[in-house]
Design a protein around this motif. Structure first.
Motif, PDB file in Angstrom:
ATOM      1  N   ILE A 132       0.833  -1.211   0.000  1.00 56.70           N
ATOM      2  CA  ILE A 132       0.000   0.000   0.000  1.00 56.70           C
ATOM      3  C   ILE A 132       0.862   1.253   0.000  1.00 56.70           C
ATOM      4  N   ARG A 133       1.942   1.237   0.770  1.00 61.04           N
ATOM      5  CA  ARG A 133       2.787   2.443   0.846  1.00 61.04           C
ATOM      6  C   ARG A 133       3.461   2.763  -0.488  1.00 61.04           C
ATOM      7  N   GLU A 134       3.457   1.818  -1.426  1.00 58.48           N
ATOM      8  CA  GLU A 134       3.973   2.127  -2.763  1.00 58.48           C
ATOM      9  C   GLU A 134       2.990   2.967  -3.559  1.00 58.48           C
ATOM     10  N   ALA A 135       1.705   2.869  -3.233  1.00 60.02           N
ATOM     11  CA  ALA A 135       0.678   3.626  -3.944  1.00 60.02           C
ATOM     12  C   ALA A 135       0.307   4.911  -3.208  1.00 60.02           C
ATOM     13  N   VAL A 136       0.145   4.808  -1.902  1.00 64.26           N
ATOM     14  CA  VAL A 136      -0.259   5.968  -1.105  1.00 64.26           C
ATOM     15  C   VAL A 136       0.989   6.572  -0.480  1.00 64.26           C
ATOM     16  N   VAL A 137       1.324   7.768  -0.919  1.00 60.13           N
ATOM     17  CA  VAL A 137       2.471   8.473  -0.362  1.00 60.13           C
ATOM     18  C   VAL A 137       1.949   9.295   0.810  1.00 60.13           C
ATOM     19  N   ASP A 138       2.335   8.884   2.022  1.00 58.29           N
ATOM     20  CA  ASP A 138       1.824   9.503   3.235  1.00 58.29           C
ATOM     21  C   ASP A 138       2.052  11.013   3.212  1.00 58.29           C
ATOM     22  N   GLY A 139       0.969  11.755   3.403  1.00 60.98           N
ATOM     23  CA  GLY A 139       1.040  13.206   3.423  1.00 60.98           C
ATOM     24  C   GLY A 139       0.989  13.847   2.056  1.00 60.98           C
ATOM     25  N   VAL A 140       1.052  13.044   0.988  1.00 63.01           N
ATOM     26  CA  VAL A 140       1.034  13.599  -0.371  1.00 63.01           C
ATOM     27  C   VAL A 140      -0.248  13.187  -1.088  1.00 63.01           C
ATOM     28  N   THR A 141      -0.425  11.883  -1.317  1.00 63.50           N
ATOM     29  CA  THR A 141      -1.625  11.400  -2.009  1.00 63.50           C
ATOM     30  C   THR A 141      -2.662  10.854  -1.038  1.00 63.50           C
ATOM     31  N   GLY A 142      -2.332  10.903   0.224  1.00 67.98           N
ATOM     32  CA  GLY A 142      -3.247  10.397   1.235  1.00 67.98           C
ATOM     33  C   GLY A 142      -2.562  10.353   2.575  1.00 67.98           C
ATOM     34  N   VAL A 143      -3.150   9.569   3.452  1.00 67.02           N
ATOM     35  CA  VAL A 143      -2.636   9.453   4.812  1.00 67.02           C
ATOM     36  C   VAL A 143      -2.551   7.978   5.175  1.00 67.02           C
ATOM     37  N   LEU A 144      -1.446   7.592   5.771  1.00 71.12           N
ATOM     38  CA  LEU A 144      -1.272   6.225   6.259  1.00 71.12           C
ATOM     39  C   LEU A 144      -1.350   6.237   7.780  1.00 71.12           C
ATOM     40  N   VAL A 145      -2.173   5.341   8.316  1.00 71.26           N
ATOM     41  CA  VAL A 145      -2.354   5.253   9.764  1.00 71.26           C
ATOM     42  C   VAL A 145      -1.938   3.871  10.245  1.00 71.26           C
ATOM     43  N   GLU A 146      -1.629   3.802  11.519  1.00 66.48           N
ATOM     44  CA  GLU A 146      -1.253   2.532  12.132  1.00 66.48           C
ATOM     45  C   GLU A 146      -2.421   1.546  12.031  1.00 66.48           C
ATOM     46  N   PRO A 147      -2.152   0.318  11.597  1.00 63.38           N
ATOM     47  CA  PRO A 147      -3.222  -0.684  11.508  1.00 63.38           C
ATOM     48  C   PRO A 147      -3.847  -0.970  12.875  1.00 63.38           C
ATOM     49  N   ARG A 148      -5.146  -1.283  12.863  1.00 62.52           N
ATOM     50  CA  ARG A 148      -5.899  -1.671  14.062  1.00 62.52           C
ATOM     51  C   ARG A 148      -5.931  -0.588  15.133  1.00 62.52           C
ATOM     52  N   ASN A 149      -5.768   0.658  14.749  1.00 64.77           N
ATOM     53  CA  ASN A 149      -5.761   1.763  15.701  1.00 64.77           C
ATOM     54  C   ASN A 149      -6.952   2.673  15.379  1.00 64.77           C
ATOM     55  N   THR A 150      -8.081   2.399  16.026  1.00 60.78           N
ATOM     56  CA  THR A 150      -9.310   3.147  15.761  1.00 60.78           C
ATOM     57  C   THR A 150      -9.133   4.632  16.050  1.00 60.78           C
ATOM     58  N   ASP A 151      -8.446   4.976  17.123  1.00 65.81           N
ATOM     59  CA  ASP A 151      -8.262   6.385  17.478  1.00 65.81           C
ATOM     60  C   ASP A 151      -7.463   7.130  16.411  1.00 65.81           C
ATOM     61  N   ALA A 152      -6.372   6.528  15.942  1.00 61.26           N
ATOM     62  CA  ALA A 152      -5.560   7.164  14.897  1.00 61.26           C
ATOM     63  C   ALA A 152      -6.354   7.282  13.601  1.00 61.26           C
ATOM     64  N   LEU A 153      -7.115   6.246  13.280  1.00 56.99           N
ATOM     65  CA  LEU A 153      -7.940   6.279  12.075  1.00 56.99           C
ATOM     66  C   LEU A 153      -8.960   7.408  12.180  1.00 56.99           C
ATOM     67  N   ALA A 154      -9.646   7.506  13.307  1.00 59.54           N
ATOM     68  CA  ALA A 154     -10.637   8.562  13.490  1.00 59.54           C
ATOM     69  C   ALA A 154      -9.993   9.944  13.417  1.00 59.54           C
ATOM     70  N   GLN A 155      -8.821  10.092  13.993  1.00 55.05           N
ATOM     71  CA  GLN A 155      -8.131  11.383  13.998  1.00 55.05           C
ATOM     72  C   GLN A 155      -7.789  11.826  12.575  1.00 55.05           C
ATOM     73  N   ASP A 156      -7.232  10.914  11.770  1.00 51.59           N
ATOM     74  CA  ASP A 156      -6.857  11.295  10.407  1.00 51.59           C
ATOM     75  C   ASP A 156      -8.079  11.452   9.502  1.00 51.59           C
ATOM     76  N   LEU A 157      -9.102  10.647   9.724  1.00 53.34           N
ATOM     77  CA  LEU A 157     -10.341  10.847   8.974  1.00 53.34           C
ATOM     78  C   LEU A 157     -10.918  12.222   9.291  1.00 53.34           C
ATOM     79  N   ALA A 158     -10.936  12.594  10.563  1.00 57.38           N
ATOM     80  CA  ALA A 158     -11.488  13.885  10.976  1.00 57.38           C
ATOM     81  C   ALA A 158     -10.751  15.034  10.303  1.00 57.38           C
ATOM     82  N   ARG A 159      -9.448  14.919  10.228  1.00 55.44           N
ATOM     83  CA  ARG A 159      -8.651  15.986   9.605  1.00 55.44           C
ATOM     84  C   ARG A 159      -9.066  16.185   8.155  1.00 55.44           C
TER      85      ARG A 159
END
Length: 171
Positions: A132-159
């Motif tokens: 996945i990190r080959e397609a999604v460039v964190d901070g450029v084409t999207g955001v990569l979050v830690e797997p299985r981390n609902t709080d981190a996922l919610a935080q980046d979705l909210a942003r």
């Protein structure tokens, strides 16, 4: 196929598909546990008070559907979440979205859903598993979050949910 998977008029797609015209988060993936749907539903639930006008589309089908529908009922998500099953016109469903998410925690190649979403001009929230990190460039084409981390996922979705310009930039 960049003729098929290309940005289209979001409002026109929503009308065609019978989806309410409201901000829309979505996922296209087989409903398997490692695709992370359960984490997405929990994160979406955590964001409901802050983003009551957003809806979640779960596009795809699979062995976890009954469990995920039960989870959505238990969290009282009601009409804010729709399970639409497998679709032959995935490009139309993607073009009805404002933001694409795939919180997978299993080994992935480069998921077709991510590539198709990016071709449709969508920002992507995913995890750095497999290729996945080959397609999604964190901070450029999207955001990569830690797997299985609902709080981190919610935080980046909210942003991204709160900033249309940021979504457009990452799309």
């Amino acid at each position: 196929d960049l003729d098929r998977f290309a940005p289209r008029d979001r409002l026109a797609m929503r009308r065609k598909l019978g989806i309410p015209d409201m901000p829309t988060l979505g996922i296209v993936a087989t409903l398997r546990d490692w695709k992370g749907h359960a984490y997405l539903i929990d994160a979406f639930h955590a964001l409901r008070a802050r983003f009551p006008n957003w809806q979640l589309l779960i596009i795809g089908d699979g062995p976890q559907r009954a469990n995920l529908e039960q989870q959505a009922r238990r969290l009282a998500l009601g009409d804010s979440i729709r399970f639409v099953g497998n679709q032959d016109n995935v490009e139309e469903w993607l073009n009805a979205l404002d933001l694409f998410v795939l919180p997978s925690y299993g080994e992935e190649g480069v998921p077709q859903g991510i590539m198709q979403a990016m071709a449709c001009g969508l920002a992507v929230v995913s995890t750095p598993v497999g290729a996945i990190r080959e397609a999604v460039v964190d901070g450029v084409t999207g955001v990569l979050v830690e797997p299985r981390n609902t709080d981190a996922l919610a935080q980046d979705l909210a942003r991204l949910m709160s900033d249309e310009n940021l979504r457009r930039q990452k799309g």
